[in-house]
Design an enzyme around this catalytic site. Sequence first.
Site, short mmCIF file in Angstrom:
data_model
loop_
_atom_site.label_atom_id
_atom_site.label_comp_id
_atom_site.label_asym_id
_atom_site.label_seq_id
_atom_site.Cartn_x
_atom_site.Cartn_y
_atom_site.Cartn_z
CE LYS A 137 44.01 39.87 36.31
NZ LYS A 137 42.88 39.66 37.14
CE1 TYR A 171 12.69 51.59 25.57
CE2 TYR A 171 15.03 51.19 26.23
CZ TYR A 171 13.86 51.22 25.23
OH TYR A 171 14.07 50.34 24.17
C1 LIG Z 1 46.62 36.83 41.02
C2 LIG Z 1 46.54 38.17 40.38
N1 LIG Z 1 47.91 38.99 40.32
C3 LIG Z 1 47.88 40.03 39.89
C4 LIG Z 1 46.95 40.96 39.37
C5 LIG Z 1 46.66 42.36 39.09
O1 LIG Z 1 46.19 43.19 39.91
P1 LIG Z 1 46.06 44.59 39.86
O2 LIG Z 1 45.32 45.05 38.49
O3 LIG Z 1 45.32 45.06 41.06
O4 LIG Z 1 47.30 45.05 39.83
C6 LIG Z 1 45.54 40.32 39.60
C7 LIG Z 1 44.29 40.85 39.20
O5 LIG Z 1 43.22 40.87 39.71
C8 LIG Z 1 45.52 38.92 40.14
O6 LIG Z 1 44.33 38.35 39.76
#
Ligand SMILES: Cc1ncc(COP(=O)(O)O)c(C=O)c1O
Length: 379
Positions: free
Chosen positions: A36, A266
Site C-alpha cells: 500500500k 529562515y
Molecule cells: C491492516 C494492516 N496490515 C498490515 C500492515 C503492515 O504493517 P507493517 O508495515 O508494520 O508490517 C499494515 C500497515 O500499517 C496494515 O494497516
Amino acid sequence: MTEQNRAEIVVDLDAIAANVAVLRERVDRPLMAVVKADGYGHGLVPAARAALAGGADALGVTVLEEALALRAAGVTAPVLSWQHVPGADYAAGLRAGVELSVNAEWALAEVVAAARATGTTAQVQLFVDTGLSREGATPADWPALVADAVRAQADGDVVVTGLWSHLAYADAPTHPTIAAQVAVFEEATALARTAGLTDARRHLANSAATVALPGTWYDMVRPGVAVYGLDPLGGVAVDRGLRPAMTVRARVALTKRVPAGTGVSYGHTHTTTAETNLALVPVGYADGVPRAGGNRAPVLAAGARRTIAGRVCMDQFVLDLGDDVLAPGDEVVLWGPGDDGEPTAQDWADAVDTIHYELVTRVGGRFTRRYTGTAGVPA
Ligand SMILES: Cc1ncc(COP(=O)(O)O)c(C=O)c1O
C-alpha cells in the site's frame, strides 16, 4: 548521478526481494507483502514485483485503486484490498479478481450486489477488530457479520477466503494487549469456523509480529515495513538480516564562504561560529523532507555526517561544513542502508521524532525515483 538526477530516491529491488525471502524462510508459511501507499514510497508496481520475485504469495493494499493499478500493470498474484467507503466500485475489483476485506454487514451487502451484477463469486476476507479500534467489526458485531457471510457463501455470491485482524502493539512484543488481542482473535475465528467458514485463512501478524511474535503467525503473515528493509522494532535492520531498500540523495546546488556570525535560513536558527563553507541542498519540505529536521536531522556530505543547519525550507536546506569543501553537483545523502556511513531512515526518525514509515512514505515531491537491481523487473 546524472544531470537529470538533481535529487533522487534510489530503490534497490534486489533488497526488497531478499527481505521477503528472509522473512518467508523464517516464518515458513505464506506471506502477504503489503505494498500500500505506493509500496511504502518505493513504487507500487516495482515493489510488488520485487516482493513476488522474493517469494511473496500475495499482496496487500489499502484502497481498490491500488489493487486495480497492480492488475493494470499485469500483476496476477492474489491481491487483498481493505479500505472501502459506501458505493466503492466493488464490481471493478471483482472483475479484476481482487479479494475484498469486509468489516460490516452493509459492506458485505454491497459486495454481494456487485457479485450478482458481475456474475462473479467475490473472494471476501472478514476483518475483526480485536482491540485496535480501527478497521474491523467489533466482537459484538462479528456474529451477525459471520452469519451474513455464511449465507452469502451458501448462495454462491461470496467465498470467504480470510479471517483477519491487526495488532495495536506488535512493536512492543511483551505488551499485554497482544495476548488479549490474540484471545479475541482465537474466539472470533473459532466462531466463524464453527459457523462454516472452514477454508478461510487466518492472519494477524504485521512486520513486528512476523519478526518477534511466532504465536501470531497463524496461516499467513502480512509484513509491510520489513519488506522494505526497515526494522519494525526500531533497531538496526541489518541485525535482522534486512536491508533498507531506499536511498535518498541530492546534489549540492550552491556553495559559499561566509564569515562568523552569519545567520542561516529562515529565522536564523543557526548562526555560524567561525568563517565557514555553506552548501545549499535543493530539497525541502515540499519534497517530503521534514521541516522538523532543521538543526536536528543528519546527512552524509563530504565524507562526514552533518546536521542540517537552520530551518528546512520548502525547496532547500543548508549545511554548515566548517572548512570542509563541497562543490556544486556533489552528492549529499539524506538516508540509505548505512553502508557508507550515511544515516538510515531510522536515524532520521529518531532525529525528528517520528517513525521511518512516515519518512519513506512521504518523501517524494520533486525527487525522481530510480531503480537498481533486477528482482521482478520484466524481461
Ligand atoms: C491492516 C494492516 N496490515 C498490515 C500492515 C503492515 O504493517 P507493517 O508495515 O508494520 O508490517 C499494515 C500497515 O500499517 C496494515 O494497516
